[in-house]
Scaffold this active site. Sequence first.
Site, PDB file in Angstrom:
ATOM      1  N   LYS A 148     -22.845 -30.774  22.137  1.00  0.00           N
ATOM      2  CA  LYS A 148     -23.205 -29.432  22.609  1.00  0.00           C
ATOM      3  C   LYS A 148     -24.090 -28.803  21.540  1.00  0.00           C
ATOM      4  O   LYS A 148     -23.613 -28.298  20.530  1.00  0.00           O
ATOM      5  CB  LYS A 148     -21.920 -28.630  22.787  1.00  0.00           C
ATOM      6  CG  LYS A 148     -21.930 -27.536  23.818  1.00  0.00           C
ATOM      7  CD  LYS A 148     -23.005 -26.506  23.666  1.00  0.00           C
ATOM      8  CE  LYS A 148     -22.664 -25.380  22.743  1.00  0.00           C
ATOM      9  NZ  LYS A 148     -23.805 -24.500  22.462  1.00  0.00           N
TER      10      LYS A 148
ATOM     11  N   GLU B  22     -16.595 -28.329   9.940  1.00  0.00           N
ATOM     12  CA  GLU B  22     -17.572 -28.174   8.851  1.00  0.00           C
ATOM     13  C   GLU B  22     -18.120 -26.767   8.953  1.00  0.00           C
ATOM     14  O   GLU B  22     -18.974 -26.490   9.801  1.00  0.00           O
ATOM     15  CB  GLU B  22     -18.696 -29.213   8.978  1.00  0.00           C
ATOM     16  CG  GLU B  22     -18.246 -30.659   8.904  1.00  0.00           C
ATOM     17  CD  GLU B  22     -17.750 -31.065   7.523  1.00  0.00           C
ATOM     18  OE1 GLU B  22     -17.903 -30.282   6.562  1.00  0.00           O
ATOM     19  OE2 GLU B  22     -17.183 -32.157   7.413  1.00  0.00           O
TER      20      GLU B  22
ATOM     21  N   CYS C 274     -26.188 -25.182   4.947  1.00  0.00           N
ATOM     22  CA  CYS C 274     -24.800 -24.742   4.730  1.00  0.00           C
ATOM     23  C   CYS C 274     -24.379 -24.873   3.280  1.00  0.00           C
ATOM     24  O   CYS C 274     -23.571 -24.101   2.779  1.00  0.00           O
ATOM     25  CB  CYS C 274     -23.865 -25.541   5.619  1.00  0.00           C
ATOM     26  SG  CYS C 274     -24.002 -27.304   5.340  1.00  0.00           S
TER      27      CYS C 274
ATOM     28  N   GLU D  35     -21.127 -14.842   3.330  1.00  0.00           N
ATOM     29  CA  GLU D  35     -22.242 -15.759   3.566  1.00  0.00           C
ATOM     30  C   GLU D  35     -23.377 -15.033   4.287  1.00  0.00           C
ATOM     31  O   GLU D  35     -23.143 -14.331   5.272  1.00  0.00           O
ATOM     32  CB  GLU D  35     -21.774 -16.931   4.450  1.00  0.00           C
ATOM     33  CG  GLU D  35     -22.883 -17.946   4.707  1.00  0.00           C
ATOM     34  CD  GLU D  35     -22.479 -19.036   5.706  1.00  0.00           C
ATOM     35  OE1 GLU D  35     -21.842 -18.720   6.717  1.00  0.00           O
ATOM     36  OE2 GLU D  35     -22.824 -20.205   5.453  1.00  0.00           O
TER      37      GLU D  35
HETATM   38  P1  NAD Z   1     -21.901 -20.628  15.268  1.00  0.00           P
HETATM   39  O1  NAD Z   1     -20.490 -20.753  14.846  1.00  0.00           O
HETATM   40  O2  NAD Z   1     -22.370 -19.312  15.780  1.00  0.00           O
HETATM   41  O3  NAD Z   1     -22.221 -21.690  16.440  1.00  0.00           O
HETATM   42  C1  NAD Z   1     -22.010 -23.065  16.263  1.00  0.00           C
HETATM   43  C2  NAD Z   1     -21.829 -23.729  17.623  1.00  0.00           C
HETATM   44  O4  NAD Z   1     -20.620 -23.251  18.218  1.00  0.00           O
HETATM   45  C3  NAD Z   1     -22.936 -23.413  18.630  1.00  0.00           C
HETATM   46  O5  NAD Z   1     -23.272 -24.593  19.338  1.00  0.00           O
HETATM   47  C4  NAD Z   1     -22.276 -22.423  19.557  1.00  0.00           C
HETATM   48  O6  NAD Z   1     -22.817 -22.451  20.860  1.00  0.00           O
HETATM   49  C5  NAD Z   1     -20.849 -22.933  19.569  1.00  0.00           C
HETATM   50  N1  NAD Z   1     -19.824 -21.966  19.988  1.00  0.00           N
HETATM   51  C6  NAD Z   1     -19.913 -20.619  20.041  1.00  0.00           C
HETATM   52  N2  NAD Z   1     -18.738 -20.094  20.481  1.00  0.00           N
HETATM   53  C7  NAD Z   1     -17.906 -21.133  20.700  1.00  0.00           C
HETATM   54  C8  NAD Z   1     -16.544 -21.247  21.134  1.00  0.00           C
HETATM   55  N3  NAD Z   1     -15.819 -20.182  21.458  1.00  0.00           N
HETATM   56  N4  NAD Z   1     -16.004 -22.491  21.239  1.00  0.00           N
HETATM   57  C9  NAD Z   1     -16.718 -23.587  20.898  1.00  0.00           C
HETATM   58  N5  NAD Z   1     -18.010 -23.533  20.490  1.00  0.00           N
HETATM   59  C10 NAD Z   1     -18.589 -22.328  20.379  1.00  0.00           C
HETATM   60  O7  NAD Z   1     -22.782 -21.109  14.031  1.00  0.00           O
HETATM   61  P2  NAD Z   1     -24.380 -21.126  13.900  1.00  0.00           P
HETATM   62  O8  NAD Z   1     -24.853 -19.714  13.761  1.00  0.00           O
HETATM   63  O9  NAD Z   1     -24.980 -21.983  14.951  1.00  0.00           O
HETATM   64  O10 NAD Z   1     -24.570 -21.906  12.512  1.00  0.00           O
HETATM   65  C11 NAD Z   1     -24.531 -21.260  11.287  1.00  0.00           C
HETATM   66  C12 NAD Z   1     -23.219 -21.526  10.582  1.00  0.00           C
HETATM   67  O11 NAD Z   1     -22.977 -22.921  10.501  1.00  0.00           O
HETATM   68  C13 NAD Z   1     -23.218 -21.025   9.154  1.00  0.00           C
HETATM   69  O12 NAD Z   1     -21.991 -20.395   8.875  1.00  0.00           O
HETATM   70  C14 NAD Z   1     -23.343 -22.314   8.333  1.00  0.00           C
HETATM   71  O13 NAD Z   1     -22.811 -22.237   7.036  1.00  0.00           O
HETATM   72  C15 NAD Z   1     -22.590 -23.277   9.191  1.00  0.00           C
HETATM   73  N6  NAD Z   1     -22.958 -24.669   8.896  1.00  0.00           N
HETATM   74  C16 NAD Z   1     -22.056 -25.484   8.248  1.00  0.00           C
HETATM   75  C17 NAD Z   1     -22.399 -26.804   7.940  1.00  0.00           C
HETATM   76  C18 NAD Z   1     -21.431 -27.730   7.220  1.00  0.00           C
HETATM   77  O14 NAD Z   1     -21.647 -28.932   7.222  1.00  0.00           O
HETATM   78  N7  NAD Z   1     -20.366 -27.228   6.623  1.00  0.00           N
HETATM   79  C19 NAD Z   1     -23.664 -27.290   8.293  1.00  0.00           C
HETATM   80  C20 NAD Z   1     -24.548 -26.437   8.943  1.00  0.00           C
HETATM   81  C21 NAD Z   1     -24.191 -25.123   9.256  1.00  0.00           C
END
Ligand code: NAD
Length: 495
Positions: free
Chosen positions: A193, A268, A302, A399
């Site tokens: 997804k 993650e 991240c 963050e």
């Molecule tokens: P987000 O949490 O807003 O979204 C991530 C994914 O979750 C998207 O595909 C979104 O559609 C989905 N999502 C949203 N609501 C959901 C729900 N209720 N149930 C299941 N899925 C749902 O994050 P983002 O804005 O896309 O990404 C940025 C964040 O990701 C930052 O906090 C960053 O640090 C983190 N990140 C972490 C890593 C790592 O490896 N630790 C890597 C990249 C990004």
Amino acid sequence: MGRAQLLTTVSEFLPRDHGHFINGQRRSGSGTRRPVVDPASGKRIAEVHDGGAAEVTAAMAAAQAAFNGEWAATPTLARGNLLLKLAAALEAHREELAQLETLCSGKTIALSRGLELDQSVAFLRYFAGWAGKINGETLAVSIPPFADEKYRAFTVREPLGVVVGILPWNFSIMIAVWKFAAALICGNTVVLKPSEYTPLTLLRLAELANEVGFPPGTLNVVNGDGQVLGPLLIAHPACGKVSFTGSMKTGRVVGDAASQRGIPVTLELGGKNAALFLDDLSVEEMVDGIMEAGYLNQGQICSSAERFYLPAGKLDAVLQALSLRLAALKPDSPLDDDCLLGPLANAPHLEKVQGLIAAAQQDGDRLVFGGTRPAGEGYYLLPAAIAARSADSAIMQQETFGPVGAFLAWQQEEQALQWINDSPYGLSASVWTHDLSKALRYSEGIQAGTVWINMHNILDPALPFGGIKGSGNGREFGSAFIQDYTRLKSVMMRY
Ligand code: NAD
């Protein structure tokens, strides 16, 4: 060097009727059309139909059928070979996928080519190399036997079923590869997804996977609203594991949903990663380190550092020199080969980062450089450097996931170590010094999943990656991924 000319394959791909990739086929669907926006211009470049219950049901059913059928019947070396073929296909389509990624995410074309594509190829080859090496062990049975019977015991590693991979927008190909290559080589099948903001590159990648011979249903992509699709995917009875990368807030919701179903989950999540600079470095060395640790891809990595702890006697000189370096990053089209400053990835994210900078100023932190929007279209933001009021400042704790470095002076190194660990997060950190003995001691004391010494943000497929504390659980890559994508079965026999 110049500006990448859009390939015909890219300009022909964009206007297609996009939706999902299910059971080896493109599927447009009938859901609402969601615009895909180029962050460099703020303009719509494509549309993708949102999926719903029908697409989730179809994708999960296809993945389950492949798991029980063709993928289960594919010998492990053949699975590895398919990953190798996909790696070769990514190389052959490097420019096409890099351009698509840059158009959707605003990542500079150099990073799309060198990080998204080249790293994805390396990771695919790494995971392919695990074919035939994911095994249990033979165990010595220690209980005393009855009569003259004997026992033999061993473990086997079994796949978990259909793995649901939920992805963020910052590295839409590479993070997907981490998940699906690990899952597939262990014998699982996958439903991915993508983020609502970057739905296109994985649709193209799934087509390539199909072309190189992955059986239908092994790798599926469903696009749409995460709050709708996430719960549906996790609740589906075929879902055997969830691998989520994204924010801490969503990660908690995902973790709760998975644990209610009793299925394993890898999280993650975000970080407020620290970089500690010791006094033996020159100002120039510190500025080089800060640029590497904090400002690559506009800070939208991240593991990027967002809080920097510097010796008190050098803080002002470093901030002065850093401001000059940041001022040299001129906003440009991310399709330009030499672009050093592309836009942030989407409008809500830009708004969030600007809000955090404004809140920091209201809180009494000092904006030393940047943080404003340059004239012109697109979601550009000049990279910011903020001298924090104290270790408790929100800008040292929350963050931003943007090009915002927050700086604090230490008088004693040990004080900095305490500040570093006083955080809800624990994803990564770095220590910068010529004194390797000290660096190793700090690497032991810092609470984080990864600690770099005199480097930051460089990931290798052999090295496990993941967070502690609020930054998540589970590990990707290295041999550690095997635990996350298989379960152990014990077998004992009498003879
Ligand atoms: P987000 O949490 O807003 O979204 C991530 C994914 O979750 C998207 O595909 C979104 O559609 C989905 N999502 C949203 N609501 C959901 C729900 N209720 N149930 C299941 N899925 C749902 O994050 P983002 O804005 O896309 O990404 C940025 C964040 O990701 C930052 O906090 C960053 O640090 C983190 N990140 C972490 C890593 C790592 O490896 N630790 C890597 C990249 C990004």
